[in-house]
Design a protein around this motif. Structure first.
Motif, mmCIF file in Angstrom:
data_model
loop_
_atom_site.group_PDB
_atom_site.id
_atom_site.type_symbol
_atom_site.label_atom_id
_atom_site.label_comp_id
_atom_site.label_asym_id
_atom_site.label_seq_id
_atom_site.Cartn_x
_atom_site.Cartn_y
_atom_site.Cartn_z
ATOM 1 N N ARG A 1 2.243 6.682 2.561
ATOM 2 C CA ARG A 1 1.929 7.984 2.974
ATOM 3 C C ARG A 1 0.305 8.070 3.787
ATOM 4 N N ALA A 2 0.402 8.457 4.891
ATOM 5 C CA ALA A 2 -0.715 8.460 5.662
ATOM 6 C C ALA A 2 -1.754 9.802 5.210
ATOM 7 N N LEU A 3 -2.789 9.620 4.930
ATOM 8 C CA LEU A 3 -3.812 10.481 4.540
ATOM 9 C C LEU A 3 -4.824 10.864 5.709
ATOM 10 N N ILE A 4 -4.541 12.152 6.255
ATOM 11 C CA ILE A 4 -5.128 12.502 7.149
ATOM 12 C C ILE A 4 -6.353 13.450 6.935
ATOM 13 N N PRO A 5 -7.511 13.321 7.473
ATOM 14 C CA PRO A 5 -8.372 14.293 7.370
ATOM 15 C C PRO A 5 -8.265 15.772 7.827
ATOM 16 N N ALA A 6 -8.662 16.788 7.137
ATOM 17 C CA ALA A 6 -8.029 18.218 7.575
ATOM 18 C C ALA A 6 -8.815 18.570 8.779
ATOM 19 N N ILE A 7 -9.934 17.974 9.104
ATOM 20 C CA ILE A 7 -10.666 18.472 10.041
ATOM 21 C C ILE A 7 -10.212 17.982 11.578
ATOM 22 N N ALA B 1 0.826 -0.973 0.077
ATOM 23 C CA ALA B 1 -0.099 -0.265 -0.077
ATOM 24 C C ALA B 1 1.009 1.386 -0.186
ATOM 25 N N THR B 2 0.437 2.265 -0.759
ATOM 26 C CA THR B 2 1.159 3.570 -0.564
ATOM 27 C C THR B 2 0.241 4.756 0.012
ATOM 28 N N LEU B 3 -0.992 4.365 0.183
ATOM 29 C CA LEU B 3 -1.813 5.241 0.834
ATOM 30 C C LEU B 3 -2.757 4.716 1.923
ATOM 31 N N VAL B 4 -2.630 5.474 3.089
ATOM 32 C CA VAL B 4 -3.234 4.769 4.369
ATOM 33 C C VAL B 4 -4.107 5.814 4.999
ATOM 34 N N PRO B 5 -5.329 5.614 4.652
ATOM 35 C CA PRO B 5 -6.315 6.897 5.384
ATOM 36 C C PRO B 5 -6.418 6.398 6.838
ATOM 37 N N GLU C 1 4.982 6.358 9.999
ATOM 38 C CA GLU C 1 6.292 7.071 9.915
ATOM 39 C C GLU C 1 7.125 5.772 10.212
ATOM 40 N N GLN C 2 6.832 5.137 11.393
ATOM 41 C CA GLN C 2 7.708 3.804 11.559
ATOM 42 C C GLN C 2 7.717 2.700 10.636
ATOM 43 N N THR C 3 6.472 2.527 10.200
ATOM 44 C CA THR C 3 6.332 1.601 8.945
ATOM 45 C C THR C 3 7.468 1.913 7.782
ATOM 46 N N ASN C 4 7.523 3.178 7.657
ATOM 47 C CA ASN C 4 8.416 3.622 6.462
ATOM 48 C C ASN C 4 10.035 3.478 6.887
ATOM 49 N N GLU C 5 10.242 3.601 8.145
ATOM 50 C CA GLU C 5 11.517 3.314 8.638
ATOM 51 C C GLU C 5 11.836 1.840 8.235
ATOM 52 N N ILE C 6 10.958 0.808 8.584
ATOM 53 C CA ILE C 6 11.154 -0.505 8.767
ATOM 54 C C ILE C 6 11.122 -0.911 7.073
ATOM 55 N N VAL C 7 10.311 -0.230 6.111
ATOM 56 C CA VAL C 7 10.446 -0.322 4.657
ATOM 57 C C VAL C 7 11.779 -0.144 4.412
ATOM 58 N N ARG C 8 12.532 0.998 4.827
ATOM 59 C CA ARG C 8 13.619 1.376 3.986
ATOM 60 C C ARG C 8 14.819 0.509 4.593
ATOM 61 N N ARG C 9 14.895 0.112 6.050
ATOM 62 C CA ARG C 9 15.644 -0.984 6.462
ATOM 63 C C ARG C 9 15.626 -2.126 5.578
ATOM 64 N N LEU C 10 14.330 -2.845 5.371
ATOM 65 C CA LEU C 10 14.284 -3.882 4.422
ATOM 66 C C LEU C 10 14.796 -3.783 2.936
#
Ligand code: TRP
Length: 342
Positions: A185-191, A149-153, A163-172
């Motif tokens: 990428r986290a997709l965070i609602p503006a509200i 996945a590249t997008l996580v709402p 963020e920690q997921t991406n650290e693990i991804v880079r290490r692997l």
């Protein structure tokens, strides 16, 4: 239509199956998922294994809420014809990847994760933190990466986990020398975060300050009546404060008539708008949103087999994808390659 401006992404998101979903989930991520499913490949995970990390004493509850949360998904409009709804415990590759990923993260880093820190506080674990709980970011990294996945709402509280997921991804990826896993990428609602009706903290499944998606008209009205406004706004004619006023926060989240809300805020600040007027408006808006969800849910709840079918079909599809990623990754790492045959 896919163009460069709007390429198809793979979306993976999910919820722990620990309780009924509520309005906080609705503005936080459900609404996004319903909109996004048309343009992207969306997988929605019923995270029952993760739910166990802080509910090991009550596995029956976790199991019961797998179906209940699935009903919530279907009722809000997550469409199983275009989104894949699947169950975490039916996907053994996720557990295997979790164990693998635990070698690519340190205990100190897990303890520093702001989400984990907050949640440990909120749950009052003290020194008795279940190891599974401390390590759930590795399990969530497994969830996200197994689907590539590249997008996580998600709600903003989950950003440090991504963020920690991406650290693990880079290490692997560094370890394998291949860019096998994409960063997400986290997709965070503006509200932002919806507060509970008492205005104290975020709306939570366990705090009794939540409005569940199944709330009746009477329950909605009662919850709105209890909502925190401005304690110094005693008479309608008094000037009132908009900031921190829970009713306005909810109107911002749910009322689409932006001009009217802007004008209401202006008049409230000057004095001349009573809390009852606001609360009336909000109760009406919420009832209008929740009535069709409640009705659809009641209808679906009568046909458990239909829901089970959806979960089976979705989990089968997800199993194939997650097994593939696991296999690719283990091969790239060059481990565990003994063929046992049938
Ligand atoms: N941690 C999420 C929550 O508590 C649930 C979850 C599990 C999740 N796996 C996920 C969310 C993967 C996004 C992606 O709600």
């Amino acid at each position: 239509m896919s163009s460069n401006k709007n390429p198809r992404s793979i979306i993976l998101t999910g919820d722990r199956t620990t309780g009924a979903l509520h309005l906080g989930h609705y503005v936080g991520s459900l609404r996004n998922r319903v909109a996004l499913q048309h343009q992207h490949d969306q997988y929605v995970l019923l995270a029952d294994s993760q739910a166990l990390t802080d509910n090991a004493h009550d596995p029956k509850k976790i199991h019961r809420y797998v179906v209940e949360v699935a009903l919530d998904y279907l009722a809000v409009g997550i469409d199983p014809a275009i989104s894949t709804i699947c169950v975490q415990s039916a996907l053994p590759a996720l557990a295997e990847l979790t164990v693998l990923y635990l070698n690519f993260v340190t205990v100190a880093r897990l303890e520093r994760n702001p989400t984990i820190k907050d949640e440990i506080q909120a749950r009052g674990f003290g020194r008795d933190i279940p190891a599974g709980f401390l390590c759930y970011p590795a399990s969530q990294a497994a969830d996200i990466t197994a689907f590539k996945a590249t997008l996580v709402p998600v709600g903003d509280d989950q950003a440090p986990i991504i963020e920690q997921t991406n650290e693990i991804v880079r290490r692997l990826n560094r370890q394998t020398g291949k860019a096998l896993l994409p960063e997400a990428r986290a997709l965070i609602p503006a509200i932002g975060r919806l507060p509970g009706v008492d205005g104290k903290a975020k709306m939570s499944k366990s705090q009794g300050d939540a409005i569940p998606l199944t709330a009746s008209d009477a329950e909605i009205e009662a919850a709105v009546r209890r909502m925190y406004t401005d304690p110094n706004h005693l008479r309608a004619s008094d000037p009132g404060q908009v900031e921190g006023n829970v009713v306005f926060l909810y109107l911002d989240a749910f009322d689409d008539d932006r001009d009217e809300i802007a004008s209401l805020k202006e008049r409230y600040r000057q004095g001349g708008v009573g809390d009852m007027v606001l609360k009336h408006r909000l109760a009406f808006v919420l009832k209008t949103i929740l009535a069709p969800i409640r009705e659809r849910r009641a209808l679906l709840a009568r046909d458990r087999n239909f829901v089970m079918d959806i979960l089976q079909t979705g989990s089968r599809k997800a199993r194939e994808i997650t097994e593939n990623t696991k296999k690719e990754l283990l091969e790239a790492l060059g481990i565990f390659r003994i063929e046992l045959g049938p």
